[in-house]
Write a protein that holds these residues in place. Structure first.
Motif, PDB file in Angstrom:
ATOM      1  N   THR A   1       0.966  -1.190   0.050  1.00 26.19           N
ATOM      2  CA  THR A   1      -0.037   0.090  -0.257  1.00 26.19           C
ATOM      3  C   THR A   1       0.622   1.282  -0.069  1.00 26.19           C
ATOM      4  OG1 THR A   1      -0.043   0.142   2.231  1.00 26.19           O
ATOM      5  CG2 THR A   1      -2.047  -1.012   1.287  1.00 26.19           C
ATOM      6  N   ILE A   2       0.394   2.373  -0.255  1.00 23.18           N
ATOM      7  CA  ILE A   2       1.044   3.724  -0.365  1.00 23.18           C
ATOM      8  C   ILE A   2       1.347   4.095   0.930  1.00 23.18           C
ATOM      9  CG2 ILE A   2       0.486   4.073  -2.746  1.00 23.18           C
ATOM     10  CD1 ILE A   2      -1.659   5.920  -1.073  1.00 23.18           C
ATOM     11  N   GLU A   3       0.439   3.960   1.774  1.00 27.39           N
ATOM     12  CA  GLU A   3       0.559   4.551   3.189  1.00 27.39           C
ATOM     13  C   GLU A   3       1.519   3.569   3.828  1.00 27.39           C
ATOM     14  OE1 GLU A   3      -2.337   4.462   2.424  1.00 27.39           O
ATOM     15  OE2 GLU A   3      -2.764   6.482   1.741  1.00 27.39           O
ATOM     16  N   ASN A   4       2.106   4.011   4.982  1.00 28.04           N
ATOM     17  CA  ASN A   4       2.923   2.997   5.926  1.00 28.04           C
ATOM     18  C   ASN A   4       2.028   2.601   6.953  1.00 28.04           C
ATOM     19  OD1 ASN A   4       5.060   1.741   6.708  1.00 28.04           O
ATOM     20  ND2 ASN A   4       5.776   3.305   7.772  1.00 28.04           N
ATOM     21  N   ARG A   5       1.076   1.751   6.679  1.00 23.94           N
ATOM     22  CA  ARG A   5       0.337   1.252   7.571  1.00 23.94           C
ATOM     23  C   ARG A   5       0.514   0.216   8.347  1.00 23.94           C
ATOM     24  NH1 ARG A   5      -5.228   2.608   3.896  1.00 23.94           N
ATOM     25  NH2 ARG A   5      -5.185   4.834   4.349  1.00 23.94           N
ATOM     26  N   GLY A   6       0.342  -0.047   9.763  1.00 20.99           N
ATOM     27  CA  GLY A   6       0.756  -1.028  10.322  1.00 20.99           C
ATOM     28  C   GLY A   6      -0.209  -2.338   9.993  1.00 20.99           C
ATOM     29  N   VAL A   7       0.205  -3.553  10.201  1.00 20.72           N
ATOM     30  CA  VAL A   7      -0.835  -4.832   9.921  1.00 20.72           C
ATOM     31  C   VAL A   7      -1.700  -5.009  11.495  1.00 20.72           C
ATOM     32  CG1 VAL A   7      -0.507  -7.327  10.415  1.00 20.72           C
ATOM     33  CG2 VAL A   7       0.620  -6.002   8.460  1.00 20.72           C
ATOM     34  N   LYS A   8      -2.590  -5.525  11.408  1.00 21.45           N
ATOM     35  CA  LYS A   8      -3.298  -5.754  12.642  1.00 21.45           C
ATOM     36  C   LYS A   8      -3.974  -7.198  12.746  1.00 21.45           C
ATOM     37  CE  LYS A   8      -4.669  -1.064  13.878  1.00 21.45           C
ATOM     38  NZ  LYS A   8      -5.606  -0.226  14.573  1.00 21.45           N
ATOM     39  N   GLU A   9      -3.439  -7.747  13.534  1.00 22.97           N
ATOM     40  CA  GLU A   9      -3.730  -9.326  13.314  1.00 22.97           C
ATOM     41  C   GLU A   9      -4.558  -9.782  14.657  1.00 22.97           C
ATOM     42  OE1 GLU A   9      -2.908 -10.736  10.720  1.00 22.97           O
ATOM     43  OE2 GLU A   9      -0.872 -10.341   9.780  1.00 22.97           O
ATOM     44  N   ILE A  10      -5.260 -10.968  14.642  1.00 29.56           N
ATOM     45  CA  ILE A  10      -6.049 -11.477  15.335  1.00 29.56           C
ATOM     46  C   ILE A  10      -4.938 -12.272  16.197  1.00 29.56           C
ATOM     47  CG2 ILE A  10      -8.020 -12.958  16.095  1.00 29.56           C
ATOM     48  CD1 ILE A  10      -8.704 -10.482  14.416  1.00 29.56           C
ATOM     49  N   TYR A  11      -5.156 -12.147  17.609  1.00 28.93           N
ATOM     50  CA  TYR A  11      -4.420 -12.878  18.577  1.00 28.93           C
ATOM     51  C   TYR A  11      -5.523 -13.768  19.526  1.00 28.93           C
ATOM     52  CZ  TYR A  11      -0.307 -10.726  17.096  1.00 28.93           C
ATOM     53  OH  TYR A  11       0.814 -10.202  16.461  1.00 28.93           O
ATOM     54  N   PHE A  12      -5.069 -14.681  20.126  1.00 29.00           N
ATOM     55  CA  PHE A  12      -5.728 -15.432  21.366  1.00 29.00           C
ATOM     56  C   PHE A  12      -4.981 -15.745  22.701  1.00 29.00           C
ATOM     57  CE2 PHE A  12      -5.565 -19.910  20.936  1.00 29.00           C
ATOM     58  CZ  PHE A  12      -5.018 -19.803  19.518  1.00 29.00           C
ATOM     59  N   SER A  13      -5.286 -15.473  23.833  1.00 31.54           N
ATOM     60  CA  SER A  13      -4.565 -15.796  25.343  1.00 31.54           C
ATOM     61  C   SER A  13      -5.251 -16.274  26.180  1.00 31.54           C
ATOM     62  CB  SER A  13      -4.138 -14.486  25.411  1.00 31.54           C
ATOM     63  OG  SER A  13      -5.046 -13.724  25.962  1.00 31.54           O
ATOM     64  N   ASP A  14      -4.696 -16.569  27.196  1.00 30.58           N
ATOM     65  CA  ASP A  14      -5.369 -16.991  28.360  1.00 30.58           C
ATOM     66  C   ASP A  14      -6.342 -15.925  29.042  1.00 30.58           C
ATOM     67  OD1 ASP A  14      -4.174 -19.467  27.910  1.00 30.58           O
ATOM     68  OD2 ASP A  14      -2.808 -19.102  29.725  1.00 30.58           O
ATOM     69  N   TYR A  15      -7.123 -16.064  29.924  1.00 34.99           N
ATOM     70  CA  TYR A  15      -8.065 -14.924  30.349  1.00 34.99           C
ATOM     71  C   TYR A  15      -7.029 -13.884  30.804  1.00 34.99           C
ATOM     72  CZ  TYR A  15      -7.488 -15.304  35.526  1.00 34.99           C
ATOM     73  OH  TYR A  15      -6.981 -15.265  36.820  1.00 34.99           O
ATOM     74  N   ASP A  16      -5.809 -14.080  31.174  1.00 34.59           N
ATOM     75  CA  ASP A  16      -4.861 -13.237  32.301  1.00 34.59           C
ATOM     76  C   ASP A  16      -4.016 -12.518  30.938  1.00 34.59           C
ATOM     77  OD1 ASP A  16      -3.291 -15.227  31.791  1.00 34.59           O
ATOM     78  OD2 ASP A  16      -3.031 -15.560  33.799  1.00 34.59           O
ATOM     79  N   GLY A  17      -3.949 -12.774  29.965  1.00 32.66           N
ATOM     80  CA  GLY A  17      -3.043 -12.418  28.777  1.00 32.66           C
ATOM     81  C   GLY A  17      -1.973 -13.260  28.515  1.00 32.66           C
ATOM     82  N   GLU A  18      -1.705 -14.236  29.266  1.00 38.24           N
ATOM     83  CA  GLU A  18      -0.678 -14.919  28.972  1.00 38.24           C
ATOM     84  C   GLU A  18      -1.082 -15.865  28.035  1.00 38.24           C
ATOM     85  OE1 GLU A  18       2.421 -14.794  30.708  1.00 38.24           O
ATOM     86  OE2 GLU A  18       1.548 -13.073  31.887  1.00 38.24           O
ATOM     87  N   ASN A  19       0.282 -16.699  27.638  1.00 42.82           N
ATOM     88  CA  ASN A  19       0.002 -17.682  26.350  1.00 42.82           C
ATOM     89  C   ASN A  19      -0.536 -17.054  25.065  1.00 42.82           C
ATOM     90  OD1 ASN A  19       1.557 -19.908  27.429  1.00 42.82           O
ATOM     91  ND2 ASN A  19      -0.636 -20.444  28.780  1.00 42.82           N
ATOM     92  N   ALA A  20      -0.367 -15.961  24.741  1.00 44.94           N
ATOM     93  CA  ALA A  20      -0.804 -15.251  23.544  1.00 44.94           C
ATOM     94  C   ALA A  20      -0.199 -16.029  22.256  1.00 44.94           C
ATOM     95  CB  ALA A  20      -0.443 -13.632  23.770  1.00 44.94           C
ATOM     96  N   ARG A  21      -0.947 -16.260  21.410  1.00 45.77           N
ATOM     97  CA  ARG A  21      -0.845 -16.715  20.070  1.00 45.77           C
ATOM     98  C   ARG A  21      -1.492 -15.933  19.007  1.00 45.77           C
ATOM     99  NH1 ARG A  21       2.227 -21.165  22.406  1.00 45.77           N
ATOM    100  NH2 ARG A  21       1.004 -22.284  23.835  1.00 45.77           N
ATOM    101  N   ARG A  22      -0.605 -15.797  17.841  1.00 51.51           N
ATOM    102  CA  ARG A  22      -1.133 -15.254  16.898  1.00 51.51           C
ATOM    103  C   ARG A  22      -2.008 -16.080  15.965  1.00 51.51           C
ATOM    104  NH1 ARG A  22       2.872 -11.586  12.940  1.00 51.51           N
ATOM    105  NH2 ARG A  22       1.523 -11.312  11.091  1.00 51.51           N
ATOM    106  N   LEU A  23      -3.072 -15.563  15.614  1.00 50.82           N
ATOM    107  CA  LEU A  23      -3.916 -16.552  15.005  1.00 50.82           C
ATOM    108  C   LEU A  23      -3.687 -16.280  13.307  1.00 50.82           C
ATOM    109  CD1 LEU A  23      -6.332 -18.608  14.456  1.00 50.82           C
ATOM    110  CD2 LEU A  23      -7.980 -16.682  14.901  1.00 50.82           C
ATOM    111  N   THR A  24      -3.986 -15.022  12.852  1.00 48.41           N
ATOM    112  CA  THR A  24      -3.805 -14.819  11.514  1.00 48.41           C
ATOM    113  C   THR A  24      -2.504 -14.103  10.985  1.00 48.41           C
ATOM    114  OG1 THR A  24      -4.412 -12.450  12.026  1.00 48.41           O
ATOM    115  CG2 THR A  24      -6.115 -13.731  11.438  1.00 48.41           C
ATOM    116  N   VAL A  25      -2.261 -14.728   9.862  1.00 54.21           N
ATOM    117  CA  VAL A  25      -0.859 -14.192   9.316  1.00 54.21           C
ATOM    118  C   VAL A  25      -1.053 -13.353   7.936  1.00 54.21           C
ATOM    119  CG1 VAL A  25       0.692 -15.754  10.602  1.00 54.21           C
ATOM    120  CG2 VAL A  25      -0.379 -16.515   8.395  1.00 54.21           C
ATOM    121  N   GLY A  26      -2.017 -12.735   7.852  1.00 54.15           N
ATOM    122  CA  GLY A  26      -2.466 -12.137   6.505  1.00 54.15           C
ATOM    123  C   GLY A  26      -1.737 -10.958   6.185  1.00 54.15           C
ATOM    124  N   ARG A  27      -1.008 -10.267   7.035  1.00 53.00           N
ATOM    125  CA  ARG A  27      -0.363  -8.957   6.705  1.00 53.00           C
ATOM    126  C   ARG A  27      -1.419  -7.870   6.231  1.00 53.00           C
ATOM    127  NH1 ARG A  27       5.165  -8.926   7.005  1.00 53.00           N
ATOM    128  NH2 ARG A  27       5.040  -7.116   5.424  1.00 53.00           N
TER     129      ARG A  27
END
Lengths: 464, 197
Positions: free
Chosen positions: A209-235
């Motif tokens: 893309t022309i603008e320098n935009r950041g990717v936003k991806e879907i993650y999931f984790s334990d209820y306390d935020g630990e063990n976070a995993r990235r689900l999407t790699v779509g860039r």
């Protein structure tokens, strides 16, 4: 199908961490427990429940000292330290027990069995309950024994042994916490539940893309935020993830085709389904409580309207027909009603409608209200974001009394609430620490906890 | 010489566009490496953390930039990125919670329509954007509304509907990261991206 699935889940879970009830007699050597993954669930013995702790007036006062490592190897020491600390945090989170600070009892000798407990010292602290535990990791198998003791009667109120892989130490603590809450308070704890959310934490940039935009991806984790995993790699841009009721799929909005469409990721199979590939922009999927249908917003007919579709994409029904914006659907626990946001009165407000499109009711009288989320039973409450003065803040309306209470008060912007499956907590987004982060808060506005700390994080949803 | 170069560039670009479209049409699973089958909440079946995606290849050079316009006022660029970098289509700005086109916006759109009339082959994506003060969810349809308002105005000026698509980014991609009125005013916009020459 749900029932079959739950059974399979139970069997598999027990296969990972075997648990047995352990009696009050600590002299009896523990019976050898079959090692995972042999799925032989041991039914809980009735003798297991001997006492229910009660506090004098308030929540029972509880001490959870560090668990005792039975050997001095590093794996055992780390497991003992982690499990008892996470259990302490889990029990603190639910607020059913009042956990007294560990430094108040650091001088009391640790106990590895009932016989070792110096009850007189614990009585001096005027506590009701004491949790003791032993941990050993040997030949790749973790064995954990946990007991809850009634300090006044010197009886065991809870005693269980868990064995399994030492791979996820936190899961042992989460399991103990949930089982303690279930046995002692008849409460469904949330320590083993999960969050899903959107994050730019990995710092990837959009490709092409022309603008320098950041990717936003879907993650999931334990209820306390630990063990976070990235689900999407779509860039690409991925937003509004939401858990299916069975916890095996996440539906979300992705811009991978250039315009937003709804995808369903079956996270344990690694497969992806496209729910929408029609005209228009498609956003904000919401699962029906039985997981068979989804409601979402689409502009396919030229205006932002709500639609209901079967999980396989068939039988699409248009729910709203108004020239204003209708968006952000959430189902009632019975599946018979849908709450959503509409600006048909001039500003965005929360409405409810029957799942067949009839029976429209306006719920809020805010200057601006959005993102309703309907609580699970036994509560009948809708949480939402409201513009309060210069900030966005969380509010909750009781659907029986229509009473409104405010949970946050201008500590940054606070938005996108999502209920925990026991209806006692909400996950939300706040800018109170600067960047957008996920927090949790109890239904009374207390017990605010920060869940994410890396990057910008938004659109939380809590597994059912 | 320069003209044949331009034609070559365009052919190459067309080939690349077709190839890209072919890739985009495939459904690719977004979970990196199927995890071991197991229940969602179990300890023994951790989901492998996806490996970081391979960095996308830099765009292949498509010949030298062509500085000489083929015809007066017709804009030629060697790549879409180069074309969009020159911003031949100006953005349009909005008031808070509004998708109305004021006089300034309409003047801008008159100019954009004139450019589009000279380039009937361009495909244009109008992006609707919002500032951070609205809620994330409501800003999704609001941004879409802004893009649709701009598209409708361009169609009323004679631009073919087939030439213009709309997309909303809500408040996901602010142009100015600030938290004041000046930043918000820049972020409430319809932004033009040329997606095909």
């Amino acid at each position: 199908m749900t029932r079959m699935f739950r059974l399979a889940l139970l069997v598999a879970l027990v296969g990972v961490i075997d648990l047995v009830a352990i009696g009050a007699d600590p002299q009896q050597p523990p019976t050898p427990v079959s090692q995972s993954p042999t799925p032989t669930p041991t039914p809980q013995q009735p003798t297991d429940i001997t006492t229910t702790l009660t506090g004098a007036g308030g929540a029972p006062q509880m001490a959870v000292p560090a668990f005792v490592p039975l050997t001095r190897d590093e794996a055992t020491l780390a497991a003992a330290r982690t499990i008892s600390q996470v259990l302490f945090d889990d029990l603190t989170f639910e607020r059913e027990f009042a956990l007294i600070p560990r430094d108040t009892y650091s001088s009391i000798p640790a106990a590895s069995s009932l016989d070792d407990v110096v009850f007189d010292r614990w009585r001096e602290l005027n506590i009701d309950g004491l949790v003791i535990g032993t941990v050993q990791v040997a030949e790749g198998v973790l064995t954990l024994e946990v007991r809850l003791l009634n300090v006044r009667t010197r009886q065991q109120a809870f005693g269980r042994r868990y064995t399994g892989s030492p791979a996820d130490l936190r899961l042992y603590a989460h399991t103990v916490s949930d089982e303690l809450h279930q046995q002692q308070r008849a409460l469904r704890g949330v320590a083993r539940t999960k969050l899903t959310f959107v994050s730019d934490r990995d710092g990837d940039r959009l490709a092409g893309t022309i603008e320098n935009r950041g990717v936003k991806e879907i993650y999931f984790s334990d209820y306390d935020g630990e063990n976070a995993r990235r689900l999407t790699v779509g860039r690409t841009l991925n937003i509004t993830p939401t858990w299916s009721p069975d916890g095996r799929s996440i539906a979300y909005t992705s811009y991978r085709r250039g315009v937003p469409n709804i995808f369903i990721s079956n996270i344990y199979q690694g497969t992806l389904e496209e729910l929408t590939k029609d005209a228009g922009n498609n956003f904000l999927p919401a699962w029906s409580p039985d997981g068979k249908r989804l409601c979402f917003m689409s502009t396919r007919d030229g205006n932002p309207e709500l639609y209901v579709v079967n999980r396989d994409g068939s039988n699409i029904l248009r729910l709203t027909t108004h020239p204003s914006i209708d968006e952000a659907p959430t189902w009632s626990p019975s599946g018979t009603q849908i709450a959503f946001t509409s600006d048909r009165s001039g500003s965005p407000q929360i409405y409810i409608v029957d799942a067949d499109g009839l029976g429209l009711q306006k719920i809020t009288l805010e200057s601006y209200a959005d993102r309703p989320t309907w609580s699970p039973p036994p509560y009948n409450e809708i949480a939402y974001t409201a513009r309060a003065g210069r900030s966005l803040d969380l509010k909750v309306v009781n659907m029986a009394t229509r009473e409104v209470r405010q949970l946050t008060f201008g500590e940054g912007d606070n938005e996108s609430p999502a209920w925990a499956p026991n209806g006692r907590h909400l996950a939300f987004v706040s800018t109170r620490t600067g960047r957008k982060q996920i927090f949790t808060v109890a239904g009374d506005g207390k017990n605010v906890r920060q869940v994410t700390r890396s990057g910008n994080n938004s659109y939380p949803d809590w597994s059912k | 010489m320069s003209k044949s170069h331009t034609i070559t560039s365009r052919l190459l670009l067309a080939a690349l566009t077709v190839a890209a479209a072919g890739c985009a049409a495939k459904t690719s699973p977004d979970v990196q490496g199927a995890p071991s089958p197991g229940p969602p909440l179990s300890a023994g079946s951790p989901i492998s953390v996806p490996a970081p995606p391979a960095p996308s290849a830099p765009p292949a050079p498509v010949g030298e930039p062509v500085p000489v316009p083929v015809r007066d006022e017709v804009i030629v660029a060697s790549s879409l990125d180069d074309l969009n970098r020159t911003s031949p289509l100006q953005p349009v700005f909005f008031a808070l919670d509004s998708n109305s086109l004021d006089q300034t916006a309409q003047t801008t759109l008159d100019q954009n329509a004139a450019v589009l009339r000279k380039h009937p082959s361009w495909a244009v994506m109008i992006e609707g954007h919002c500032d951070e003060r609205g809620t994330a969810e409501y800003n999704l349809p609001l941004g879409e509304r802004r893009a649709v308002a701009v598209r409708a105005h361009l169609i009323s000026l004679g631009i073919p509907a087939s030439q213009i698509q709309v997309v909303s980014y809500g408040k996901e991609f602010p142009f100015d990261p600030g938290h004041d009125e000046a930043a918000w005013a820049k972020n409430r916009r319809a932004h033009f991206v040329i997606t095909a020459q």
